[in-house]
Design a protein around this motif. Structure first.
Motif, PDB file in Angstrom:
ATOM      1  N   ASP A  49    -127.334  34.951 101.816  1.00  0.00           N
ATOM      2  CA  ASP A  49    -128.547  35.280 101.068  1.00  0.00           C
ATOM      3  C   ASP A  49    -129.577  34.155 101.199  1.00  0.00           C
ATOM      4  OD1 ASP A  49    -129.799  37.144  98.945  1.00  0.00           O
ATOM      5  OD2 ASP A  49    -129.931  35.167  98.016  1.00  0.00           O
ATOM      6  N   THR A  50    -129.106  32.918 101.099  1.00  0.00           N
ATOM      7  CA  THR A  50    -130.003  31.764 101.245  1.00  0.00           C
ATOM      8  C   THR A  50    -130.577  31.699 102.658  1.00  0.00           C
ATOM      9  OG1 THR A  50    -128.768  30.508  99.585  1.00  0.00           O
ATOM     10  CG2 THR A  50    -130.155  29.247 101.097  1.00  0.00           C
ATOM     11  N   SER A  53    -133.328  34.163 103.170  1.00  0.00           N
ATOM     12  CA  SER A  53    -134.575  33.651 102.587  1.00  0.00           C
ATOM     13  C   SER A  53    -135.267  32.702 103.560  1.00  0.00           C
ATOM     14  CB  SER A  53    -134.295  32.926 101.264  1.00  0.00           C
ATOM     15  OG  SER A  53    -133.773  33.808 100.294  1.00  0.00           O
ATOM     16  N   ASP A  57    -138.888  33.232 105.122  1.00  0.00           N
ATOM     17  CA  ASP A  57    -139.902  32.225 104.789  1.00  0.00           C
ATOM     18  C   ASP A  57    -140.472  31.529 106.020  1.00  0.00           C
ATOM     19  OD1 ASP A  57    -139.401  32.853 102.188  1.00  0.00           O
ATOM     20  OD2 ASP A  57    -138.303  31.023 101.710  1.00  0.00           O
ATOM     21  N   ARG A  91    -141.124  38.020  94.595  1.00  0.00           N
ATOM     22  CA  ARG A  91    -139.672  38.151  94.727  1.00  0.00           C
ATOM     23  C   ARG A  91    -139.300  39.542  95.240  1.00  0.00           C
ATOM     24  NH1 ARG A  91    -134.647  36.435  93.590  1.00  0.00           N
ATOM     25  NH2 ARG A  91    -133.124  38.044  93.027  1.00  0.00           N
ATOM     26  N   GLN A  94    -140.061  39.742  98.891  1.00  0.00           N
ATOM     27  CA  GLN A  94    -139.153  38.875  99.637  1.00  0.00           C
ATOM     28  C   GLN A  94    -137.777  39.520  99.762  1.00  0.00           C
ATOM     29  OE1 GLN A  94    -137.470  35.333  97.809  1.00  0.00           O
ATOM     30  NE2 GLN A  94    -137.902  34.140  99.664  1.00  0.00           N
ATOM     31  N   GLN A  95    -137.282  40.102  98.676  1.00  0.00           N
ATOM     32  CA  GLN A  95    -135.981  40.767  98.722  1.00  0.00           C
ATOM     33  C   GLN A  95    -136.009  41.938  99.703  1.00  0.00           C
ATOM     34  OE1 GLN A  95    -134.388  38.257  97.419  1.00  0.00           O
ATOM     35  NE2 GLN A  95    -133.062  39.475  96.067  1.00  0.00           N
ATOM     36  N   LYS A  98    -135.934  40.524 103.201  1.00  0.00           N
ATOM     37  CA  LYS A  98    -134.589  40.017 103.491  1.00  0.00           C
ATOM     38  C   LYS A  98    -133.651  41.164 103.856  1.00  0.00           C
ATOM     39  CE  LYS A  98    -132.937  37.242 100.331  1.00  0.00           C
ATOM     40  NZ  LYS A  98    -132.754  36.637  98.986  1.00  0.00           N
TER      41      LYS A  98
END
Length: 331
Positions: A49-50, A53, A57, A91, A94-95, A98
């Motif tokens: 998950d990180t 991101s 990004d 958020r 972004q989700q 992702k």
């Protein structure tokens, strides 16, 4: 898998894609004899998950979009970058981005050239006998990632749809652009899911009968189509008045004080700039192309069928007048 000269080898058959009459080729790769530790596996979902991101990004320019006349993903990304980082809208987008990355390229796990990583170089040198410069494949590690990717994708999709549902129910004019951006990414993600799913029966049919899997794929496809239909109906019921602004022919709403503006203007608010960019993307792709894609039927094994189709349904969506007051009331 086989063992040769102290190295694990993986042979797999590569068929032409899209399907054609050309013969298949057998590729042989050296397999890195390594797996992730139990401690790493315990944290793998959070680590992935990180990393997603990070990809969104800092490396989204490398995302491989489908080459088509419809260029909307770049505008969604630019809009996301313009939002305050700490906002719930940022958020949500972004989700969604992702999830798109995970679905579309999550299986493409490779290793860097060993010469670029001292630890990897030492591992390869001490455990494998392969030509210098050859890059092994992380088959075992790839399978470990594969075991947790579906659960992470499900968590992301649930969070996105719950947030999107609330966004639509709010019916706030200033949130419409976020709803459109999120919907576009969700629809592109479903297109990618269908694309990858469509490849499986063809690939497996060369090895084992896949009648059952093909039947499941057809059921999943029908479920996706019904889900998209319901999602677009929900959106239409909540933002039908706003939706007219996506049309290339939109000339403004005098009662609401809205006028088309130049998307290149530096003074344009991010949400208006995004909508102007999407409208221009529709104009560039042409409404005729989008109308054709939205109602397209698949012909043979054409894989381009899957892309643009669902996003086009949103962009050429015909809404009734029942919700026209939504945008005006919110404005």
């Amino acid at each position: 898998m086989s063992l040769q000269d102290g190295s694990l080898l993986h042979e797999h058959t590569v068929y032409s894609w899209p399907p054609s009459a050309s013969s298949a080729e057998t590729h042989t790769h050296a397999v890195l004899p390594a797996i992730l530790s139990p401690d790493a596996m315990d944290k793998l979902e959070d680590l992935l998950d990180t990393h997603l991101s990070l990809l969104v990004d800092q490396h989204f320019r490398s995302f491989p979009p489908f080459c088509s006349p419809l260029r909307v993903l770049r505008h969604v990304y630019a809009y996301w970058r313009s939002l305050p980082v700490t906002s719930s809208y940022s958020r949500l987008l972004q989700q969604a981005l992702k999830l798109l990355v995970l679905v579309h390229v999550g299986g493409d796990i490779t290793l860097p050239p060993p010469a670029k990583d001292p630890v990897l170089e030492q591992l390869v040198r001490s455990t494998m006998s392969i030509p210098e410069g050859a890059v092994p494949t992380p088959c075992f590690i790839r399978s470990q990632f594969g075991s947790i990717m579906p659960s992470l994708a499900l968590k992301l999709m649930r969070e996105i749809l719950l947030s999107l549902e609330q966004l639509l129910l709010n019916r706030e004019f200033h949130e419409w652009s976020v709803a459109v951006a999120t919907l576009i990414v969700v629809l592109i993600t479903v297109e990618s899911i269908q694309y990858h799913s469509a490849k499986l029966p063809y690939h497996h049919s060369h090895d084992t009968p896949m009648v059952r899997s093909q039947s499941k794929q057809e059921r999943d496809f029908r479920g996706d189509e019904e889900g998209v239909r319901q999602l677009l109906e929900f959106y239409s019921a909540c933002f039908s008045g706003c939706h007219a602004r996506l049309s290339p022919d939109w000339r403004g709403d005098p009662e609401a004080g809205l006028r088309p503006r130049n998307s290149k203007s530096t003074s344009l608010p991010p949400e208006d700039k995004f909508i102007e960019n999407i409208r221009e993307a529709v104009r560039t792709a042409t409404p005729e192309y989008l109308e054709a894609k939205a109602s397209e039927e698949r012909a043979g094994e054409d894989m381009s069928y899957f892309f643009d189709r669902l996003a086009a349904r949103l962009l050429v969506l015909k809404v009734n007048d029942g919700g026209a007051s939504v945008a005006q009331d919110a404005t």
